[in-house]
Write a protein that holds these residues in place. Structure first.
Motif, PDB file in Angstrom:
ATOM      1  N   GLN A  84       0.833  -1.205   0.000  1.00 17.98           N
ATOM      2  CA  GLN A  84       0.000   0.000   0.000  1.00 17.98           C
ATOM      3  C   GLN A  84       0.867   1.255   0.000  1.00 17.98           C
ATOM      4  OE1 GLN A  84      -2.486  -0.604   3.416  1.00 17.98           O
ATOM      5  NE2 GLN A  84      -4.024  -1.813   2.280  1.00 17.98           N
ATOM      6  N   THR A 130       2.380   1.721  -3.414  1.00 18.34           N
ATOM      7  CA  THR A 130       1.393   2.187  -4.392  1.00 18.34           C
ATOM      8  C   THR A 130       1.190   3.687  -4.280  1.00 18.34           C
ATOM      9  OG1 THR A 130       0.262   0.045  -4.338  1.00 18.34           O
ATOM     10  CG2 THR A 130      -0.966   1.901  -5.207  1.00 18.34           C
ATOM     11  N   VAL A 131       1.098   4.181  -3.053  1.00 17.24           N
ATOM     12  CA  VAL A 131       0.932   5.625  -2.837  1.00 17.24           C
ATOM     13  C   VAL A 131       2.152   6.381  -3.346  1.00 17.24           C
ATOM     14  CG1 VAL A 131       0.705   7.423  -1.094  1.00 17.24           C
ATOM     15  CG2 VAL A 131      -0.615   5.305  -0.873  1.00 17.24           C
ATOM     16  N   LYS A 143       4.255   5.424  -5.631  1.00 16.83           N
ATOM     17  CA  LYS A 143       4.321   5.356  -7.096  1.00 16.83           C
ATOM     18  C   LYS A 143       3.401   6.403  -7.725  1.00 16.83           C
ATOM     19  CE  LYS A 143       2.152   2.059  -9.199  1.00 16.83           C
ATOM     20  NZ  LYS A 143       1.744   0.734  -9.719  1.00 16.83           N
ATOM     21  N   ARG A 144       2.210   6.574  -7.155  1.00 16.12           N
ATOM     22  CA  ARG A 144       1.271   7.567  -7.689  1.00 16.12           C
ATOM     23  C   ARG A 144       1.830   8.969  -7.567  1.00 16.12           C
ATOM     24  NH1 ARG A 144      -4.236   5.111  -4.944  1.00 16.12           N
ATOM     25  NH2 ARG A 144      -4.539   3.352  -6.411  1.00 16.12           N
ATOM     26  N   GLU A 145       2.477   9.243  -6.444  1.00 20.45           N
ATOM     27  CA  GLU A 145       3.047  10.577  -6.258  1.00 20.45           C
ATOM     28  C   GLU A 145       4.171  10.835  -7.275  1.00 20.45           C
ATOM     29  OE1 GLU A 145       4.290  11.110  -2.268  1.00 20.45           O
ATOM     30  OE2 GLU A 145       2.255  10.990  -1.427  1.00 20.45           O
ATOM     31  N   LEU A 196       4.530   9.399 -10.252  1.00 21.12           N
ATOM     32  CA  LEU A 196       3.932   9.552 -11.577  1.00 21.12           C
ATOM     33  C   LEU A 196       3.297  10.931 -11.743  1.00 21.12           C
ATOM     34  CD1 LEU A 196       2.287   6.027 -12.098  1.00 21.12           C
ATOM     35  CD2 LEU A 196       4.306   6.942 -13.243  1.00 21.12           C
ATOM     36  N   GLY A 197       2.717  11.446 -10.654  1.00 19.14           N
ATOM     37  CA  GLY A 197       2.117  12.779 -10.706  1.00 19.14           C
ATOM     38  C   GLY A 197       3.172  13.841 -10.960  1.00 19.14           C
ATOM     39  N   ASN A 210       4.269  13.573 -14.607  1.00 21.40           N
ATOM     40  CA  ASN A 210       3.280  14.095 -15.556  1.00 21.40           C
ATOM     41  C   ASN A 210       3.247  15.620 -15.575  1.00 21.40           C
ATOM     42  OD1 ASN A 210       2.373  11.644 -16.566  1.00 21.40           O
ATOM     43  ND2 ASN A 210       0.932  11.349 -14.867  1.00 21.40           N
ATOM     44  N   SER A 243       3.927  15.068 -19.861  1.00 23.84           N
ATOM     45  CA  SER A 243       2.824  14.102 -19.795  1.00 23.84           C
ATOM     46  C   SER A 243       2.858  13.072 -20.916  1.00 23.84           C
ATOM     47  CB  SER A 243       1.483  14.845 -19.835  1.00 23.84           C
ATOM     48  OG  SER A 243       1.382  15.610 -21.032  1.00 23.84           O
TER      49      SER A 243
END
Length: 210
Positions: A5, A8-9, A11-13, A15-16, A19, A23
């Motif tokens: 978990q 995952t958090v 990784k999202r940060e 990727l943000g 981008n 992008s």
């Protein structure tokens, strides 16, 4: 589960952040950006491309700054730090792999070869002037075992007849033999410098008469 978990958090940060910077892939490369290309090298030229003990590959990498890795039997991946380095490497590769075997040789045909060098293990021969010399091993010079080509009176500049058996499937080298011709059986000698062939045979053979 907690580790997954948290990852995952994170990784999202990441990727943000990525981008926000860019992008989608750029439509054009940077002039001095790294370049990766696959180079196709036929099996018949692989030994020449790699060189003895990998000498040519090391020289190519040292002179151009590229990195080369083998993908499969006929493909190599070339990573260059800049497009100019890739261009230099491609020119180097073309020079190494250029096809000097311009003449089309017929499997099983007999050709006249010129001896260019005498070695302990055999003689180096050429079938035509702009060809790279190939080794004709002692074991393929005569039916009897010899330790040196001088035992047969062979010398540099001498012309001998050899039979062509295609290329070795592992390293692409020519397979030639003089031994198989050391018999009274007649054979047709192919001429690479002229557009005709001549027939030679044992003494008294009508096929050998003009």
């Amino acid at each position: 589960m907690e580790a997954i978990q948290q990852a995952t958090v994170a990784k999202r940060e990441i990727l943000g952040i990525m981008n926000k910077s860019i992008s989608k892939p750029r439509s054009s490369r940077k002039e001095n950006g790294p370049v990766v290309e696959n180079v196709s090298v036929p099996v018949s030229r692989r030994a020449r491309f790699v060189g003895p003990g990998g000498f040519n590959l090391r020289r190519l990498q040292a002179q151009t700054g590229v990195t080369i890795s083998q993908v499969d039997e006929e493909s190599f991946c070339v990573f260059a730090p800049t497009p100019s380095a890739m261009s230099e490497a491609q020119e180097f590769i073309r020079d190494i792999c250029k096809d000097d075997q311009e003449q089309q040789l017929e499997f099983g045909a007999v050709y006249t070869a010129s001896i260019t060098e005498i070695r302990d293990i055999g003689v180096m021969v050429k079938l035509y002037p702009n060809m790279s010399a190939v080794l004709l091993h002692n074991s393929q010079l005569d039916h009897k075992r010899i330790k040196h080509p001088s035992a047969l009176g062979l010398e540099v500049g001498q012309q001998i007849q050899v039979k062509y058996f295609g290329r070795d499937p592992t390293d692409g080298r020519m397979r030639l033999s003089r031994k198989v011709l050391q018999s009274p059986v007649s054979a047709t000698v192919k001429s690479l410098s002229e557009r005709y062939s001549i027939s030679v045979g044992a003494p008294g053979d009508p096929a050998a008469d003009p």
